[in-house]
Design a protein around this motif. Structure first.
Motif, short mmCIF file in Angstrom:
data_model
loop_
_atom_site.label_atom_id
_atom_site.label_comp_id
_atom_site.label_asym_id
_atom_site.label_seq_id
_atom_site.Cartn_x
_atom_site.Cartn_y
_atom_site.Cartn_z
N GLN A 139 0.84 -1.19 0.00
CA GLN A 139 0.00 0.00 0.00
C GLN A 139 0.88 1.25 0.00
O GLN A 139 2.01 1.24 0.51
N LYS A 140 0.33 2.29 -0.58
CA LYS A 140 1.07 3.54 -0.64
C LYS A 140 1.16 4.15 0.76
O LYS A 140 0.24 4.03 1.56
N VAL A 141 2.27 4.80 1.02
CA VAL A 141 2.46 5.40 2.34
C VAL A 141 1.41 6.49 2.60
O VAL A 141 1.02 6.74 3.73
N SER A 142 0.92 7.12 1.53
CA SER A 142 -0.09 8.17 1.71
C SER A 142 -1.34 7.62 2.38
O SER A 142 -2.11 8.38 2.95
N SER A 143 -1.57 6.31 2.29
CA SER A 143 -2.79 5.75 2.88
C SER A 143 -2.57 5.30 4.32
O SER A 143 -3.47 4.74 4.93
N LEU A 144 -1.39 5.52 4.88
CA LEU A 144 -1.10 5.03 6.23
C LEU A 144 -1.40 6.08 7.29
O LEU A 144 -1.34 7.28 7.02
N SER A 145 -1.66 5.61 8.49
CA SER A 145 -1.86 6.52 9.62
C SER A 145 -0.50 6.95 10.16
O SER A 145 0.54 6.40 9.78
N GLY A 146 -0.51 7.94 11.03
CA GLY A 146 0.74 8.45 11.59
C GLY A 146 1.56 7.36 12.27
O GLY A 146 2.77 7.27 12.09
N GLY A 147 0.89 6.51 13.04
CA GLY A 147 1.60 5.45 13.73
C GLY A 147 2.19 4.44 12.76
O GLY A 147 3.31 3.96 12.94
N GLN A 148 1.42 4.12 11.70
CA GLN A 148 1.91 3.19 10.70
C GLN A 148 3.11 3.76 9.97
O GLN A 148 4.07 3.05 9.66
N ARG A 149 3.07 5.07 9.70
CA ARG A 149 4.21 5.70 9.04
C ARG A 149 5.45 5.59 9.91
O ARG A 149 6.54 5.28 9.44
N GLN A 150 5.28 5.86 11.22
CA GLN A 150 6.40 5.77 12.14
C GLN A 150 6.93 4.34 12.14
O GLN A 150 8.14 4.11 12.16
N THR A 151 6.00 3.38 12.09
CA THR A 151 6.40 1.98 12.04
C THR A 151 7.26 1.69 10.81
O THR A 151 8.30 1.04 10.90
N VAL A 152 6.80 2.20 9.66
CA VAL A 152 7.55 1.96 8.42
C VAL A 152 8.92 2.62 8.51
O VAL A 152 9.94 2.03 8.12
N ALA A 153 8.96 3.83 9.07
CA ALA A 153 10.25 4.53 9.17
C ALA A 153 11.22 3.77 10.07
O ALA A 153 12.41 3.65 9.75
N ILE A 154 10.70 3.22 11.16
CA ILE A 154 11.57 2.46 12.06
C ILE A 154 12.00 1.15 11.40
O ILE A 154 13.17 0.76 11.45
N ALA A 155 11.04 0.48 10.74
CA ALA A 155 11.37 -0.77 10.07
C ALA A 155 12.42 -0.53 8.99
O ALA A 155 13.33 -1.34 8.78
#
Lengths: 250, 428
Positions: A139-155
């Motif tokens: 899924q595109k990052v634009s569709s993620l919530s703030g927490g999910q974005r932080q998760t992706v950035a940490i991952a």
């Protein structure tokens, strides 16, 4: 106690006549979470920019695994396994999760992307962090919530065997539930043996996850304490300069 | 896609026992179709509005004019559109960065002016291949020049290319001479737009297209299988191939009909078509599957994130402007071949139509969203408006009015879909 993964000894940094870091020492241990706290202007950002190699320190020693190292540019930092997750996340909204996690280090075969391989590694990394909130890695990052974005950035930061992950205010813009998720993720990061340095203004978060707390006050490290050996009130005192820590530093 | 965006929910029900996080490739045709519809509803429409517009316009003009749906007009439409298709594809490379190149048209003008002056049999009489090389290299140099000012010096591309738009008109005038006009005299150049491939070559082209499409699909599937991640159901691949085969087959069959008006039989696919398709394929391959392409999207989406990921943003911008100017010159070659001459105003008016084509096709002017084929489809929409209204014998002004209206309609669809896809973000 383990030997520290990163040890800063008396590092200094000034911008023209303004001395921002006046001899700071800091230790980050493998598998432990060290919280770096301090008021605005205390020098937290300058300290991590030096570790990331973005703004090298003027003076002082940096030891990695006990060996003195030079951190003059971001590449040297990332070669040592130092990864920074910035506050403003630095993700591309128009790309998907896999593309973001591999941005700048794509897997290629014969010059073309090996999407299957990247998808597998991204998925495995997210799973190793027990991420359950992401439904599809495409899924595109634009569709993620703030927490999910932080998760992706940490991952993204741990995708390539990171040894130290520096998190700049990972919970700053998040709601309650998402903050819980991200803090749990930070704990799992440490459980994997990564040394975590977390900058935060939120002392509740700090006391919830951090093993050690280092307090920066006007460019000096005024306290480095085990979390269990201090209280929130004391830490507030150190941050504002109204209390002085007299005990030994870790 | 949008189901996971609901914020503030604690971890949802535990994931099923599958090993990996989903990738949206699982499930049969039904799942894939519903996932696609969900994406479209979420605002990720891509080239869909433009394709719909193209079909509607074709039906409309077929109903209004007996000449529209004839073999002759069909071939004509393709060659009329070729210049704009190529220019729109050129512009996609810079628009993906959120930049613009207003000088793409006059760049082709300068390059083609050089070509005709150098290759003029009554003048310098340079070998046409050499002259063509000189103009293509001129395009590359101009692109690097623009890239230098945009990426290195940091001037907004709008300003740089506006300056060149004005300046190059003068340069072109100096090269061509006051009021001058050179005829294209090289049969090879004229052949691009005015000659056709033999009928059999059209079918060979179709076979090659399907073979390439099949090969890349199978290669992708093999790589995914080797990595142990799910593949889309193979039925989708066959459906896609059949759709390509049927549409391209109908087009080729139509073009292979005799469309001559006199004694001479005229048939076959115009030579410009395979050239355009090849560049479209190559460009799409580069954008989708190589680092340069991925970084182009990344810089267009979030330049700061790209920089932190170690991408050389300056180099990517530089390269994008170079590719754009190079392809702009290719579109100039198409135009010169179609018109048969080059004058001092060559290429001046087309650039805004190129930008319009890209936007109509679904390429976002804000950067980071859109594909090469969207530019091509948008150009076909604009070309079909020009072609169809021309057949209706309406006054010339109507053409501009309708084209402008379609552009604003397309931009509105883009904006509305943006609000829908980004709406959940704003609410959060």
């Amino acid at each position: 106690m383990d030997s520290p993964l990163i040890e800063l000894i008396d590092v200094k940094k000034s911008f023209g006549p303004v001395s921002v870091l006046k001899g700071v020492s800091l230790k980050v241990f493998p598998g432990k979470i060290t919280a770096l706290v301090g008021d605005n202007g205390a020098g937290k950002s300058t300290l991590i920019k030096g570790l990331a190699g973005v703004q090298p320190y003027d003076e002082g020693e940096v030891k990695f695994d006990g060996q003195p190292v030079a951190l003059h540019n971001p590449r040297e930092a990332s070669r040592l396994g130092i990864e920074v997750v910035y506050q403003d996340l630095a993700l591309c909204d128009n790309l998907d999760i896999v593309q973001n996690m591999f941005l700048g280090r794509e897997e290629t075969t014969l010059g073309t992307f090996d999407e299957g391989q990247m998808e597998r590694e991204a998925s495995e990394t997210l799973r190793s962090l027990s991420v359950r909130t992401v439904k599809s890695v495409r899924q595109k990052v634009s569709s993620l919530s703030g927490g999910q974005r932080q998760t992706v950035a940490i991952a993204r930061s741990v995708l390539k065997s990171a040894r130290v992950v520096i998190l700049d205010e990972p919970t700053a813009a998040l709601g309650v539930a998402q903050t819980e998720q991200v803090l749990a993720l930070v704990k799992r990061l440490a459980e994997k043996g990564v040394g975590v340095l977390m900058i935060s203004h939120n002392l509740v978060d700090v006391f919830q996850v951090a093993d050690y707390i280092s307090v920066l006050y006007l460019g000096q490290m005024v306290a480095s304490i085990e979390t269990s050996a201090t209280t929130s009130d004391d830490v507030v005192g150190y941050i504002t300069g109204s209390k002085t820590y007299t005990g030994a530093s870790i | 896609m949008s189901t996971t965006t609901t914020p503030q929910t604690p971890a949802p029900a535990p994931t099923p026992a599958s090993d990996l996080i989903g990738s949206g490739q699982e499930g049969g045709i039904r799942d894939q179709v519903s996932a696609y519809l969900q994406r479209v509803r979420g605002g990720d429409m891509g080239g869909l509005p433009a394709i719909a517009g193209f079909v509607v316009l074709c039906i409309l003009f077929t109903a209004l004019s007996p000449y529209f749906l004839t073999e002759r007009n069909f071939a004509n439409l393709l060659t009329q559109a070729a210049t704009l298709v190529m220019l729109a594809m050129a512009l996609v490379f810079v628009i993906l960065l959120g930049e613009i190149d207003l000088s793409a048209g006059v760049t082709s003008g300068v390059a083609m002016s050089l070509f005709v002056v150098l290759s003029d049999p009554g003048g310098l009489n340079l070998n046409w291949i050499l002259a063509l090389l000189v103009s293509l290299i001129t395009g590359i140099v101009i692109g690097m020049f623009i890239g230098f000012f945009v990426a290195r010096v940091g001037i907004p591309s709008f300003v740089v290319t506006l300056g060149l738009f004005l300046g190059f008109q003068g340069l072109q005038l100096i090269i061509i001479g006051d009021g001058g006009l050179y005829r294209i005299q090289q049969p090879e150049i004229l052949a691009i737009q005015n000659s056709n491939m033999p009928d059999w070559a059209g079918w060979v082209m179709l076979v090659v297209m399907i073979a390439i499409s099949l090969a890349t699909s199978l290669l992708d599937r093999r790589r995914r299988t080797r990595a142990g991640v799910p593949n889309r159901t193979i039925a989708l691949m066959w459906i896609r191939l059949v759709v390509i085969a049927v549409i391209a087959g109908i087009v080729i069959a139509l073009l292979n009909q005799n469309r001559g008006t006199g004694f001479l039989a005229v048939s076959g696919v115009p030579i410009v078509v395979p050239i355009t398709l090849f560049i479209l394929w190559l460009g799409t391959f580069i954008l989708d599957r190589t680092r340069f392409g991925r970084y182009l999207y990344a810089v267009g989406g979030n330049a700061e994130a790209a920089r932190r990921a170690g991408i050389k943003v300056v180099g990517i911008k530089w390269a994008a402007f170079t590719v754009c100017s190079f392809l702009a010159v290719v579109s100039g070659v198409f135009s010169a071949s179609k018109v048969g001459s080059v004058d001092a105003a060559f290429g001046r008016d087309i650039v805004l139509s190129g930008v319009a084509a890209a936007v109509v096709g679904g390429v976002s002017l804000f950067g980071g969203r859109g594909r090469l084929i969207h530019g091509a489809i948008g150009a076909l929409v604009i070309a079909v408006i020009t072609n169809g209204l021309g057949l209706l014998n309406l006054p010339g002004g109507v053409n501009f009015l309708v084209t402008g209206g379609v552009l604003i309609l397309a931009a509105t669809i883009d904006a509305v879909s943006r609000v829908r896809s980004g709406g959940s973000l704003i609410r959060r």
